[in-house]
Every structure is written in structure tokens, then in C-alpha cells.
Design a protein around this motif. Structure first.
Motif, short mmCIF file in Angstrom:
data_model
loop_
_atom_site.label_atom_id
_atom_site.label_comp_id
_atom_site.label_asym_id
_atom_site.label_seq_id
_atom_site.Cartn_x
_atom_site.Cartn_y
_atom_site.Cartn_z
N LEU A 158 -3.39 -5.74 -6.07
CA LEU A 158 -2.06 -5.35 -6.11
C LEU A 158 -1.45 -6.12 -4.58
O LEU A 158 -1.90 -5.72 -3.83
CB LEU A 158 -1.42 -4.18 -6.14
N LEU A 159 -0.36 -7.07 -4.80
CA LEU A 159 0.18 -7.50 -3.63
C LEU A 159 1.69 -7.13 -3.53
O LEU A 159 2.34 -7.06 -4.35
CB LEU A 159 0.01 -9.10 -3.63
N GLU A 160 2.27 -7.27 -2.24
CA GLU A 160 3.72 -6.96 -2.18
C GLU A 160 4.30 -8.49 -2.48
O GLU A 160 3.81 -9.60 -2.36
CB GLU A 160 4.08 -6.91 -0.66
N ARG A 182 1.66 -12.03 -11.76
CA ARG A 182 2.87 -11.52 -12.47
C ARG A 182 3.36 -10.21 -11.71
O ARG A 182 2.84 -9.77 -10.93
CB ARG A 182 2.54 -10.87 -14.01
N VAL A 183 4.55 -10.09 -11.87
CA VAL A 183 5.36 -9.01 -11.29
C VAL A 183 4.98 -7.68 -12.11
O VAL A 183 4.73 -7.61 -13.09
CB VAL A 183 6.74 -9.01 -11.43
N SER A 184 4.69 -6.51 -11.01
CA SER A 184 4.36 -5.21 -11.75
C SER A 184 5.29 -4.85 -12.56
O SER A 184 6.44 -4.69 -12.31
CB SER A 184 4.10 -4.49 -10.69
N GLU A 185 4.95 -4.21 -13.59
CA GLU A 185 5.78 -3.50 -14.44
C GLU A 185 6.53 -1.99 -13.78
O GLU A 185 7.52 -1.95 -14.23
CB GLU A 185 5.17 -3.46 -16.06
N SER A 186 5.45 -1.83 -13.38
CA SER A 186 5.78 -0.08 -12.92
C SER A 186 6.65 -0.23 -11.35
O SER A 186 7.18 0.79 -11.13
CB SER A 186 4.62 0.61 -12.79
N ASN A 187 6.51 -1.35 -10.74
CA ASN A 187 7.05 -1.31 -9.32
C ASN A 187 7.42 -2.89 -9.05
O ASN A 187 6.72 -3.50 -8.86
CB ASN A 187 6.25 -0.69 -8.35
N GLY A 215 3.31 -6.97 -7.41
CA GLY A 215 2.79 -7.71 -8.32
C GLY A 215 1.19 -8.01 -8.41
O GLY A 215 0.55 -7.54 -7.39
N VAL A 216 0.73 -8.57 -9.58
CA VAL A 216 -0.77 -8.41 -9.61
C VAL A 216 -1.30 -9.81 -9.82
O VAL A 216 -0.57 -10.85 -10.14
CB VAL A 216 -0.96 -7.83 -11.15
N VAL A 217 -2.26 -9.98 -8.93
CA VAL A 217 -2.92 -11.41 -8.95
C VAL A 217 -4.44 -11.08 -9.32
O VAL A 217 -4.88 -9.97 -9.25
CB VAL A 217 -3.30 -11.71 -7.14
N MET A 223 -3.21 -7.21 6.32
CA MET A 223 -2.17 -8.30 6.40
C MET A 223 -2.34 -8.82 7.94
O MET A 223 -2.78 -8.15 8.80
CB MET A 223 -1.03 -7.64 5.90
N CYS A 224 -2.05 -9.96 8.04
CA CYS A 224 -2.01 -10.69 9.30
C CYS A 224 -0.88 -10.24 10.44
O CYS A 224 0.15 -9.54 9.61
CB CYS A 224 -1.97 -12.16 9.37
N ASP A 225 -0.93 -10.53 11.43
CA ASP A 225 0.24 -10.12 12.34
C ASP A 225 1.35 -10.61 12.21
O ASP A 225 2.33 -10.01 12.44
CB ASP A 225 -0.63 -10.26 13.75
N SER A 226 1.51 -11.62 12.02
CA SER A 226 2.91 -12.53 11.96
C SER A 226 3.38 -12.51 10.38
O SER A 226 2.73 -13.01 9.63
CB SER A 226 2.78 -13.85 12.39
N ASP A 227 4.83 -12.01 10.15
CA ASP A 227 5.33 -12.19 8.95
C ASP A 227 5.14 -13.75 8.43
O ASP A 227 5.41 -13.84 7.28
CB ASP A 227 6.68 -11.54 8.91
N ALA A 228 5.49 -14.65 9.44
CA ALA A 228 5.61 -16.02 8.77
C ALA A 228 4.23 -16.53 8.19
O ALA A 228 4.14 -17.54 7.43
CB ALA A 228 5.87 -16.88 10.07
N ASN A 229 3.04 -15.83 8.36
CA ASN A 229 1.81 -16.17 7.78
C ASN A 229 1.34 -15.33 6.75
O ASN A 229 0.49 -15.46 6.06
CB ASN A 229 0.85 -16.12 8.82
N VAL A 230 2.19 -14.38 6.36
CA VAL A 230 1.80 -13.38 5.20
C VAL A 230 1.97 -13.96 3.94
O VAL A 230 3.03 -14.73 3.42
CB VAL A 230 2.61 -12.18 5.26
N VAL A 231 0.74 -13.81 2.98
CA VAL A 231 0.88 -14.62 1.71
C VAL A 231 1.29 -13.64 0.73
O VAL A 231 0.64 -12.49 0.58
CB VAL A 231 -0.44 -15.09 1.35
N TYR A 232 2.38 -13.64 0.33
CA TYR A 232 3.11 -12.69 -0.85
C TYR A 232 2.81 -13.05 -2.26
O TYR A 232 2.57 -14.20 -2.42
CB TYR A 232 4.63 -12.72 -0.62
N LEU A 233 3.02 -12.39 -3.11
CA LEU A 233 2.81 -12.73 -4.66
C LEU A 233 3.31 -14.21 -4.89
O LEU A 233 2.59 -14.80 -5.56
CB LEU A 233 3.18 -11.75 -5.43
N GLU A 234 4.44 -14.50 -4.37
CA GLU A 234 5.23 -15.58 -4.72
C GLU A 234 4.47 -17.12 -4.12
O GLU A 234 4.58 -17.89 -4.56
CB GLU A 234 6.69 -15.86 -4.25
N ASP A 235 3.71 -16.66 -3.11
CA ASP A 235 2.84 -17.64 -2.54
C ASP A 235 1.59 -18.18 -3.14
O ASP A 235 0.76 -19.03 -2.67
CB ASP A 235 2.80 -17.39 -1.04
N VAL A 236 0.91 -17.29 -4.09
CA VAL A 236 -0.24 -17.52 -4.75
C VAL A 236 -0.30 -18.24 -5.84
O VAL A 236 0.35 -17.90 -6.91
CB VAL A 236 -0.80 -16.19 -5.01
#
Length: 154
Positions: free
Chosen positions: A148-150, A115-120, A124-126, A1-14
Motif C-alpha cells: 500500500l502506497l500513498e 490501482r487506487v485503493s477501493e477503501s481509501n 493505492g496498491v502496487v 520514506m526518503c527525507d525530501s518530498d521531491a524524491n518521494v515515489v508515490y503511487l502515480e510515479d510507479v
């Protein structure tokens, strides 16, 4: 994962259906034989003379070498910024054509599902379809990847 949280690509960003070109790499004879000797010691990957007598009429890269090179390009272009938790697996790995010394391989990935993970639900899953082509645009490798992504923190 990159250093700055502003640049992190989360599940919702994909975005689904997005295709990302991930660069290219040229494969050398030395790289093919080195990888072959260490990880896939068949003569078609390690011995140019023996490979010349094979059905391939010359040295070819191990399919696993081709797969490893594609992962490197994917990480450099896409995954190092994603909030990756883990790889979940790959499906339908297909080596379509041999890779030879001097070939330049290009990698593209298309997001086919998120999609959001069913177990957690914090993850989410890409699912992505990955295509590797040579300098002539010929497909040499295709596969489906699942990672699996946060999810974005609330």
C-alpha cells in the motif's frame, strides 16, 4: 520514506511493467547457520555434517532466510524511496532451488499492477512480481508482493 518530498515515489510515479534490478548479495555458511539456529533450526540449515548426509548433500539456507535477504535488497533499491504505508501481503511464494554457502543472489522486481485503493482513495496498491536468481541465473525464489502506497497529495 526518503527525507525530501521531491524524491518521494508515490503511487502515480510507479510505472506498470517496469523491471528494477535490486542488486545482489553473497550468502556465507556462517549467515546460513546463524539464521537457521535463530529462526529455522532444522539440521539442513544449522549442521553442515548432518546436512551433508541429507538429500541436499550439504548445508542449505532456510527459504525464509532467502526471502529476508531479498526483502533487504528490495528495500535498499526501491522501497525506501516509495511512500509505503504498509505491506498488504505476499502470494505464491515458491522456493525453486536450494541456496548454498557461496551463492550470490540477485533480485529483480517487475511492477504488474497499480490501482487506487477501493477503501481509501488517498492510497493505492502496487502489485509486483519478484524473482531471485543465483549466480548461474537459476531461479531460487519467486513471489508476488502487494504493498500500500500513498497517492500524490493534491
Amino acid at each position: 520514506m526518503c527525507d525530501s518530498d521531491a524524491n518521494v515515489v508515490y503511487l502515480e510515479d510507479v510505472p506498470v511493467d517496469e523491471t528494477i534490478e535490486c542488486g545482489s548479495v553473497t550468502v556465507t555458511e556462517e549467515e546460513i547457520t546463524d539464521f537457521g539456529e535463530q529462526f529455522d533450526p532444522l539440521a539442513i540449515h544449522t549442521d553442515p555434517s548432518a546436512a551433508a548426509e541429507s538429500r541436499y548433500e550439504g548445508l542449505i539456507a532456510s527459504g525464509y532466510h532467502t526471502l529476508s535477504l531479498s526483502v533487504r535488497l528490495l528495500v535498499e533499491e526501491v522501497r525506501q524511496d516509495r511512500a509505503v504505508v504498509a505491506g498488504l501481503g505476499i502470494d505464491d511464494v515458491r522456493w525453486h532451488e536450494p541456496v548454498r554457502p557461496g551463492d550470490t543472489l540477485s533480485v529483480a522486481t517487475t511492477i504488474t499492477e497499480t490501482r487506487v485503493s477501493e477503501s481509501n482513495p488517498e492510497t493505492g496498491v502496487v502489485r509486483e512480481s519478484i524473482t531471485v536468481t543465483n549466480q548461474d541465473g537459476v531461479e531460487v525464489l519467486t513471489l508476488e508482493n502487494h504493498e500500500l502506497l500513498e497517492r500524490r497529495p493534491s
